[in-house]
Design a protein around this motif. Structure first.
Motif: not given
Length: 201
Positions: A1-8, A14-17, A193-199
């Protein structure tokens, strides 16, 4: 999941992920609150070749703006298949109307909420009615921040009655709610949380 409230912030996350916005072909909006839709315009400046699934109850101006810009929009009322193995619950709630996601896996279904404004237990009950599979995981905002201990105990008991195997509460769940779910679920509590990979094994 990424935060969607602010474009920047959204695009930076997304870039960091390592996610390329141009490779995305479907966007699903849960409900109209700004912290869930505020980053859409900036995302569309990078990639307009997407289908945006949104509740049909969204404001007419919001929907018309997307269509005017040539963005394919899919207005959701009833449960609908979005892509292989991924479905919408359809629009839920009487006040703040929203949709949640159902992801089918070999182990059962995963329910992803934005915020569970219609009630997290009601959301799970709806999923159970739509799909006979067991519920492997419920994750996202449970909208329990204002709940007291006794209310939370009842909600957690309902999770167990409905056969929810694992939980990943975040966002609007509230610290007390998260703590109580963690105490109840132990190793089956996921700190999402944002960027968390669940396996799953």
């Amino acid at each position: 999941m990424t935060r969607g409230g602010d474009s920047a912030v959204l695009l930076k996350n997304m870039q960091q992920l390592g996610m390329d916005p141009k490779e995305i072909d479907v966007v699903v909006l849960s409900h109209i609150h700004g912290d869930h839709v505020g980053g859409l315009n900036g995302f569309l400046q990078v990639n307009m070749n997407v289908a945006v699934y949104l509740p049909a109850t969204f404001p007419p101006g919001f929907k018309e703006s997307l269509k005017r810009d040539g963005v394919k929009t899919v207005e959701v009322n009833d449960p609908v298949r979005i892509c292989k193995g991924v479905y919408s619950t359809g629009v839920l709630g009487n006040g703040i109307k929203k949709q949640s996601l159902i992801v089918s896996t070999d182990r059962g279904v995963i329910v992803i909420t934005g915020c569970a404004h219609p009630g997290i237990v009601h959301t799970i009950q709806t999923v159970k009615e739509l799909n006979a599979d067991n519920i492997l995981l419920v994750m996202g905002g449970f909208h329990l921040g204002a709940m007291r201990k006794a209310q939370l105990e009842e909600i957690i008991a309902n999770f167990r009655k409905l056969g929810v195997e694992k939980v990943g509460p975040c966002h609007c769940t509230g610290e007390l709610g998260r703590r109580m779910f963690k105490e109840e679920y132990g190793k089956d509590f996921l700190d999402v949380g944002g960027g968390r990979l669940i396996e799953f094994e």
